[in-house]
Scaffold this active site. Structure first.
Site, PDB file in Angstrom:
ATOM      1  N   GLY A  31       0.809  -1.219   0.000  1.00  0.00           N
ATOM      2  CA  GLY A  31       0.000   0.000   0.000  1.00  0.00           C
ATOM      3  C   GLY A  31       0.838   1.261   0.000  1.00  0.00           C
ATOM      4  N   SER A  32       0.615   2.172  -0.927  1.00  0.00           N
ATOM      5  CA  SER A  32       1.532   3.290  -1.056  1.00  0.00           C
ATOM      6  C   SER A  32       1.021   4.331  -2.047  1.00  0.00           C
ATOM      7  CB  SER A  32       2.894   2.764  -1.518  1.00  0.00           C
ATOM      8  OG  SER A  32       2.715   1.937  -2.656  1.00  0.00           O
ATOM      9  N   ARG A  33       1.948   5.193  -2.472  1.00  0.00           N
ATOM     10  CA  ARG A  33       1.635   6.259  -3.423  1.00  0.00           C
ATOM     11  C   ARG A  33       2.893   6.576  -4.223  1.00  0.00           C
ATOM     12  NH1 ARG A  33      -1.101  12.014  -1.720  1.00  0.00           N
ATOM     13  NH2 ARG A  33      -0.190  13.342  -3.323  1.00  0.00           N
TER      14      ARG A  33
END
Length: 237
Positions: free
Chosen positions: A194-196
């Protein structure tokens, strides 16, 4: 030789290989499953499910990348969460001039391999410690743990790529280092769970995607440095 393509062939063709960074996690989950099958089978099945999810999370499918000069290609799978004109953070070394920042939010179901948006040389790769806020928040770009990468094209144009950790993500793994040459669409890193990913365009250039659009790393065109096409307007339907 038969030309028949059965359901088993279809399933096999749809499976993506697992990135080697995930092999150790799969091995741990599988090992625990074997142990718990001897001690307590119900928990063993939880470990089996965990191993399958880990294999799914670390999947690393091939992509077909457009090669025309001037294109900026999506570095990450996920939803375009924001498109803003901002001053780049000081650690990027891109100067004070405003640039369009395209932010892609990756859920725990997306492919987490990061790819180079352009071909060039990695002139800066900087790890910045920070918080683990929700990666969907705007302030995550400047407050969360992240790795800043600046890719310089042969004409001197610099494109910024920032891998940002999120609530669940706790590890950013680079595949390339300062001084390395990279090709557009090449795998340059991985963010676990999960990230950006933010892309900073050159000054005066704008995005050809819209907020809410789903991007595919290595394939979706984010911008075209050679195009005079105006910024796109879109609607959800």
């Amino acid at each position: 030789m038969s030309n028949r393509h059965g359901i088993v062939d279809t399933i096999i063709d749809s499976l993506a290989p697992v990135n080697r960074d995930g092999h150790k996690f799969i091995a741990i989950a599988a090992g625990l499953a074997l142990v718990f099958f001897l001690l307590w089978p119900p928990l063993a099945w939880v470990c089996v499910i965990a191993a399958l999810y880990i294999a799914y999370f670390f999947r690393d499918p091939d992509r077909v990348t457009p090669l025309r000069e001037g294109l900026i290609i999506a570095p990450a799978d996920g939803r375009i969460a924001a498109i803003e004109s901002v001053q780049p953070p000081a650690e990027m070394g891109l100067g004070p001039e405003q640039r369009v920042r395209i932010s892609t939010f990756l859920s725990v179901l997306d492919v987490h391999i990061t790819r180079a948006p352009v071909s060039g040389r990695l002139v800066r790769s900087i790890y910045v410690p920070g918080a683990f806020l929700n990666a969907a928040l705007d302030k995550a770009s400047e407050e969360n743990e992240r790795r800043v990468m600046i890719i310089q094209k042969t004409d001197g144009t610099e494109i910024g790529v920032v891998q940002i950790a999120g609530l669940v993500a706790r590890r950013i793994v680079p595949f390339v280092h300062e001084g390395d040459s990279v090709g557009v669409g090449e795998r340059i890193g991985l963010i676990r769970f999960g990230s950006r990913v933010d892309v900073y365009l050159p000054p005066g250039k704008h995005a050809l995607v819209a907020v809410g659009q789903i991007a595919t790393a290595g394939e979706t065109v984010l911008a075209d440095l050679q195009s005079a096409e105006p910024e796109r307007v879109a609607r959800r339907s």
